[in-house]
Design a protein around this motif. Structure first.
Motif, PDB file in Angstrom:
ATOM      1  N   GLY A  85     120.763  59.951  85.240  1.00  0.00           N
ATOM      2  CA  GLY A  85     119.634  59.394  86.634  1.00  0.00           C
ATOM      3  C   GLY A  85     119.091  58.455  86.487  1.00  0.00           C
ATOM      4  O   GLY A  85     119.268  57.914  84.778  1.00  0.00           O
ATOM      5  N   VAL A  86     118.282  57.409  86.980  1.00  0.00           N
ATOM      6  CA  VAL A  86     117.757  56.201  86.816  1.00  0.00           C
ATOM      7  C   VAL A  86     116.194  56.728  86.918  1.00  0.00           C
ATOM      8  O   VAL A  86     115.919  57.497  88.061  1.00  0.00           O
ATOM      9  CB  VAL A  86     118.493  55.294  87.628  1.00  0.00           C
ATOM     10  N   GLY A  87     115.254  55.840  85.772  1.00  0.00           N
ATOM     11  CA  GLY A  87     114.161  56.390  85.612  1.00  0.00           C
ATOM     12  C   GLY A  87     113.578  57.205  85.433  1.00  0.00           C
ATOM     13  O   GLY A  87     113.758  57.824  84.287  1.00  0.00           O
ATOM     14  N   ASP A  88     111.942  57.608  85.575  1.00  0.00           N
ATOM     15  CA  ASP A  88     112.281  58.738  84.700  1.00  0.00           C
ATOM     16  C   ASP A  88     112.625  60.422  85.584  1.00  0.00           C
ATOM     17  O   ASP A  88     113.241  59.990  85.834  1.00  0.00           O
ATOM     18  CB  ASP A  88     110.515  58.963  85.320  1.00  0.00           C
ATOM     19  N   VAL A  89     112.155  61.230  84.109  1.00  0.00           N
ATOM     20  CA  VAL A  89     113.016  62.160  84.151  1.00  0.00           C
ATOM     21  C   VAL A  89     112.342  63.389  83.414  1.00  0.00           C
ATOM     22  O   VAL A  89     111.148  63.434  83.311  1.00  0.00           O
ATOM     23  CB  VAL A  89     114.398  62.332  83.337  1.00  0.00           C
ATOM     24  N   ALA A  90     112.198  64.865  84.778  1.00  0.00           N
ATOM     25  CA  ALA A  90     111.251  65.772  83.572  1.00  0.00           C
ATOM     26  C   ALA A  90     112.057  66.111  82.131  1.00  0.00           C
ATOM     27  O   ALA A  90     113.352  66.210  82.154  1.00  0.00           O
ATOM     28  CB  ALA A  90     111.730  67.106  84.750  1.00  0.00           C
ATOM     29  N   CYS A  91     110.866  66.649  81.182  1.00  0.00           N
ATOM     30  CA  CYS A  91     111.648  66.352  79.694  1.00  0.00           C
ATOM     31  C   CYS A  91     111.036  67.108  78.872  1.00  0.00           C
ATOM     32  O   CYS A  91     109.829  67.459  79.709  1.00  0.00           O
ATOM     33  CB  CYS A  91     111.882  64.736  79.497  1.00  0.00           C
ATOM     34  N   VAL A  92     111.408  68.007  78.051  1.00  0.00           N
ATOM     35  CA  VAL A  92     111.286  68.966  77.090  1.00  0.00           C
ATOM     36  C   VAL A  92     111.994  68.090  75.708  1.00  0.00           C
ATOM     37  O   VAL A  92     113.014  68.187  76.000  1.00  0.00           O
ATOM     38  CB  VAL A  92     110.715  70.364  77.572  1.00  0.00           C
ATOM     39  N   SER A  93     110.749  68.146  74.743  1.00  0.00           N
ATOM     40  CA  SER A  93     111.375  68.036  73.235  1.00  0.00           C
ATOM     41  C   SER A  93     110.690  68.778  72.887  1.00  0.00           C
ATOM     42  O   SER A  93     109.844  67.780  72.307  1.00  0.00           O
ATOM     43  CB  SER A  93     112.187  66.009  72.815  1.00  0.00           C
ATOM     44  N   SER A  94     111.209  69.403  71.527  1.00  0.00           N
ATOM     45  CA  SER A  94     111.145  69.917  70.073  1.00  0.00           C
ATOM     46  C   SER A  94     111.148  69.048  69.042  1.00  0.00           C
ATOM     47  O   SER A  94     110.319  69.611  68.196  1.00  0.00           O
ATOM     48  CB  SER A  94     111.907  71.047  70.519  1.00  0.00           C
ATOM     49  N   ASP A  95     112.255  68.331  68.966  1.00  0.00           N
ATOM     50  CA  ASP A  95     112.387  67.803  68.129  1.00  0.00           C
ATOM     51  C   ASP A  95     111.865  66.286  67.615  1.00  0.00           C
ATOM     52  O   ASP A  95     110.860  66.165  66.814  1.00  0.00           O
ATOM     53  CB  ASP A  95     114.207  66.449  68.675  1.00  0.00           C
ATOM     54  N   VAL A  96     111.378  65.936  68.828  1.00  0.00           N
ATOM     55  CA  VAL A  96     109.334  65.168  68.650  1.00  0.00           C
ATOM     56  C   VAL A  96     108.755  65.605  68.603  1.00  0.00           C
ATOM     57  O   VAL A  96     107.768  64.988  67.667  1.00  0.00           O
ATOM     58  CB  VAL A  96     109.783  63.689  70.268  1.00  0.00           C
ATOM     59  N   PHE A  97     108.343  66.374  69.028  1.00  0.00           N
ATOM     60  CA  PHE A  97     107.362  67.617  68.040  1.00  0.00           C
ATOM     61  C   PHE A  97     106.618  67.609  67.967  1.00  0.00           C
ATOM     62  O   PHE A  97     105.816  67.729  67.060  1.00  0.00           O
ATOM     63  CB  PHE A  97     106.925  68.635  69.489  1.00  0.00           C
ATOM     64  N   GLY A  98     107.766  68.314  66.965  1.00  0.00           N
ATOM     65  CA  GLY A  98     108.511  69.111  65.507  1.00  0.00           C
ATOM     66  C   GLY A  98     108.464  70.501  65.233  1.00  0.00           C
ATOM     67  O   GLY A  98     108.433  71.198  66.057  1.00  0.00           O
ATOM     68  N   VAL A  99     108.346  71.649  64.331  1.00  0.00           N
ATOM     69  CA  VAL A  99     108.535  72.881  64.228  1.00  0.00           C
ATOM     70  C   VAL A  99     108.178  73.326  64.762  1.00  0.00           C
ATOM     71  O   VAL A  99     106.677  73.409  64.557  1.00  0.00           O
ATOM     72  CB  VAL A  99     109.338  73.432  62.842  1.00  0.00           C
ATOM     73  N   ALA A 100     108.173  74.262  65.451  1.00  0.00           N
ATOM     74  CA  ALA A 100     106.396  74.954  66.682  1.00  0.00           C
ATOM     75  C   ALA A 100     107.239  75.846  66.915  1.00  0.00           C
ATOM     76  O   ALA A 100     108.855  75.842  67.811  1.00  0.00           O
ATOM     77  CB  ALA A 100     105.988  73.838  67.393  1.00  0.00           C
ATOM     78  N   ASP A 101     106.954  76.815  67.035  1.00  0.00           N
ATOM     79  CA  ASP A 101     107.560  78.054  68.527  1.00  0.00           C
ATOM     80  C   ASP A 101     107.483  77.547  69.954  1.00  0.00           C
ATOM     81  O   ASP A 101     106.197  76.751  70.374  1.00  0.00           O
ATOM     82  CB  ASP A 101     106.558  79.221  68.598  1.00  0.00           C
ATOM     83  N   HIS A 102     109.014  77.484  70.635  1.00  0.00           N
ATOM     84  CA  HIS A 102     108.425  77.398  72.040  1.00  0.00           C
ATOM     85  C   HIS A 102     109.382  77.608  73.334  1.00  0.00           C
ATOM     86  O   HIS A 102     109.701  78.643  72.664  1.00  0.00           O
ATOM     87  CB  HIS A 102     109.277  75.853  71.613  1.00  0.00           C
ATOM     88  N   ASP A 103     108.309  78.113  74.074  1.00  0.00           N
ATOM     89  CA  ASP A 103     108.307  78.676  75.393  1.00  0.00           C
ATOM     90  C   ASP A 103     107.554  78.299  76.910  1.00  0.00           C
ATOM     91  O   ASP A 103     106.707  78.423  76.714  1.00  0.00           O
ATOM     92  CB  ASP A 103     108.549  80.661  75.334  1.00  0.00           C
ATOM     93  N   THR A 104     108.144  77.016  77.649  1.00  0.00           N
ATOM     94  CA  THR A 104     107.593  76.543  78.154  1.00  0.00           C
ATOM     95  C   THR A 104     108.414  76.121  79.519  1.00  0.00           C
ATOM     96  O   THR A 104     110.000  76.358  79.273  1.00  0.00           O
ATOM     97  CB  THR A 104     107.529  74.499  77.935  1.00  0.00           C
TER      98      THR A 104
END
Length: 639
Positions: A85-104
């Motif tokens: 796609g072009v422009g903005d996007v719905a995004c989530v990144s565990s890699d950038v956030f760091g080691v953590a539990d995630h469920d979003t």
């Protein structure tokens, strides 16, 4: 014209929008279609959700508050939109956030799948797990048929989609098992059941919903006529037809128009067939069966909208014309108004002293000038009120995000002009204030103005062909300031209802020849009228000299003839002098033509006076004809 419409659940509605469509601004058509259809809503065959304007009505929940969560590109920290796609996007990144539990989860607003045959969800996806093909680490697409109480996993990704931080891939998911649900929702769940684990990223973009079957609402819009003169009636007819195959239930038709500026004077409102309601623009139709239709007709007249312009004359670094919008709480700038001054920044002596949120302490600098104020810390109308109290003749507000912001309810009257410029333009002007920015704000009624007229239909049953559910026509309104029925752009006397062309006397004066001279009165000054009459009389009095052979009589006749010639010469010279005064304001071509005609009169008259032959009468007629031609030149050029 500013129009605001909120969603009415899943009710079908028809609404009338009358929107000026300036050539130098964003298309109002695009703006309002996006607003009404709801770009962040999922609608069968509706707009694509691309997240370029934010998440909109999509919501984010996080079952692991200490872990990463869905957001936009800037929130998740990834370097780009990998989906294709072009422009903005719905995004989530565990890699950038760091080691953590995630469920979003990223949840859609509620949408309707009732009354259709098939449904399919399409979107662009980029997903990269840390451990491939593990059940714990995944991206799930879940569906709810009861408004979010129950969630069913309909698709799972636990292997990469696309290339790492480079490309994604389009996805299609069948939603037909959920057809019939009026309370549908879906969510993208980014999940890892392992404790203190990490993943890479997930991105979703360009979400759309394709459907078949259901009610198919078609709108036909007709303007009669499509070009009108200001003050002329126009009929706007909107016909809504359900071309099937399913009925549309709980129909609400709104037959406006919605015009904040009262630019459309509604005279009558009717509907066909009878019984739908003719006294109110709100028409309730419980069911519109396949093949059935109804028409709303609104008859009225349009007034033109003043178009303000802001021109910066100095310094040269910011000189030019700027796009502006009138603030919603401010008065319309009267046509013909002009406000000139030097831009001044407020000083309210408190906190951010230039935000204009408290009374100004530099009223002496502000008085009589134009104030420019940045957005923030208080409402726009509070800033305008403080500028007005300090004596400003007009206010320029810098918009916060390059779009027009709707202000809070008006606290008291603002009587001075208040206009809004974009964030970028406002920044340029504010940056040059110390150099002395001279501006002129003017407002004029254009001779021609186009209005976008929009008809839109929606129903409680999903419509698989939204392209037929709205129609836009352009209504052209021509100014007619004197009300004579002739548009100003083709009216040579736009302010004179008695004339549509200047003719001999210009505009505002009748073309009459009260004294019967053959020339309309407005062309003759008192001096020129006297000289013209004298010349006519003198030329007409010329007679050929006839000698008798008697010395005494012939001497008297010669003397009388010389006197007549002298009189004609004096009158001709005086007339030519008066003509020269009269043509002083002509252009070079007109003056040259009239001078040539005047010389011709002189030549023909002198020749007639010298002649003693039988040709006298013929030459005299030529002299008078030459003078008539001269007068014709005066009439043609007109004063």
């Amino acid at each position: 014209m500013r129009t605001c419409l909120t969603s009415l659940g899943y009710l079908f509605f028809l609404t009338i929008f009358l929107l000026p469509s300036p050539s130098n601004a964003q298309s109002y058509t695009d703006l309002y279609i996006a607003t009404i259809l709801g770009q962040d809503d999922l609608v069968c065959n509706g707009p694509i959700m691309d997240f370029n304007n934010g998440l909109g009505e999509w919501t984010v929940t996080n079952a692991e508050p200490s872990g990463p969560e869905w957001g936009r590109l800037g929130d998740c920290g990834e370097s780009g939109n990998y989906t294709g796609g072009v422009g903005d996007v719905a995004c989530v990144s565990s890699d950038v956030f760091g080691v953590a539990d995630h469920d979003t989860s990223l949840k859609s607003p509620e949408f309707n799948l009732n009354g259709i045959s098939t449904a399919a969800l399409h979107f662009d996806l980029a997903y990269w797990p840390y451990e491939f093909s593990t059940a714990a680490e995944r991206l799930d697409l879940e569906m709810s048929y009861d408004g979010g109480s129950t969630w069913i996993t309909i698709e799972t990704w636990n292997t990469p989609v696309g290339n790492f931080r480079s490309t994604g891939a389009p996805q299609s998911v069948n939603l037909s098992p959920f057809v019939g649900s009026e309370e549908s929702k879906l969510r993208f769940r980014y999940y890892d059941s392992g404790a203190s684990d990490w993943n890479y990223y997930a991105q979703v973009d360009n979400i759309r919903l394709d459907c078949t079957g259901g009610a198919d609402l078609s709108v036909a819009l007709e303007l009669t006529p499509s070009t009108v003169i200001e003050g002329q009636e126009v009929e706007i007819a909107y016909t809504v037809t359900n071309v099937g195959p399913e009925p549309a239930d709980q129909v609400l038709a709104v037959g406006g128009p919605f015009d904040a500026g009262d630019r459309f004077s509604l005279l009558t409102l009717t509907s066909e067939p009878d019984g739908l309601g003719t006294t109110s623009p709100y028409i309730e139709v419980p069911t519109l069966a396949a093949g059935e239709s109804f028409t709303i007709r609104a008859t009225g007249m349009f007034d033109l909208v003043t178009e303000p312009t802001l021109t910066v004359t100095a310094p040269s670094t910011v000189a030019g014309e700027y796009e502006i919008h009138i603030a919603s709480f401010a008065p319309e700038i009267p046509a013909g108004s002009s406000y000139t001054g030097t831009l001044v920044v407020p000083n309210d002596g408190a906190g951010n002293i230039e935000d204009g949120c408290t009374p100004f302490v530099n009223a002496a600098d502000v008085s009589g000038n134009i104030v420019i104020i940045d957005s923030g810390n208080c409402s726009f109308q509070v800033k305008a009120e403080n500028a007005q109290d300090a004596g400003a003749q007009a206010v320029i507000l810098r918009d916060l995000a390059g779009i027009i912001l709707l202000s809070n309810p008006v606290t008291r009257d603002v009587t001075i002009p208040v206009v809004i410029v974009s964030q970028a333009d406002g920044g340029d002007l504010l940056g040059q204030v110390s150099l002395g920015v001279d501006v002129e704000l003017i407002s004029e009624i254009p001779t021609t103005q186009d209005f976008d007229v929009l008809a839109l239909a929606r129903g409680d049953s999903a419509d698989p062909d939204l392209e037929n559910s709205y129609e836009i026509e352009t209504l052209t309104v021509l100014a007619d300031r004197d009300g004579d029925g002739v548009p100003d752009n083709s009216d040579g006397c736009a302010l004179d209802p008695a004339k549509s062309s200047p003719q001999f006397c210009g505009c505002g004066a009748p073309d009459v020849d009260a004294d019967g001279t053959g020339v309309v009165d407005c062309l003759l000054t008192d001096e020129l009228s006297v000289k013209l009459q004298g010349l006519y009389d003198a030329v007409k009095a010329l007679r050929p000299l006839k000698l008798t052979g008697q010395k005494k009589k012939d001497k008297k006749r010669k003397k009388k003839n010389r006197e007549r010639k002298k009189l004609v010469q004096e009158m001709l010279d005086a007339f030519e002098g008066a003509v020269a005064l009269g043509i002083a304001s002509y252009d070079v071509t007109a003056e040259t033509d009239l001078a040539a005609n005047s010389e011709n009169v002189s030549r023909k008259s002198k020749k007639a006076r010298r002649t003693k032959s039988p040709k006298f009468k013929k030459l005299k007629r030529r002299a008078l004809k030459a003078m008539t031609k001269l007068l014709g030149g005066l009439v043609t050029q007109s004063f």
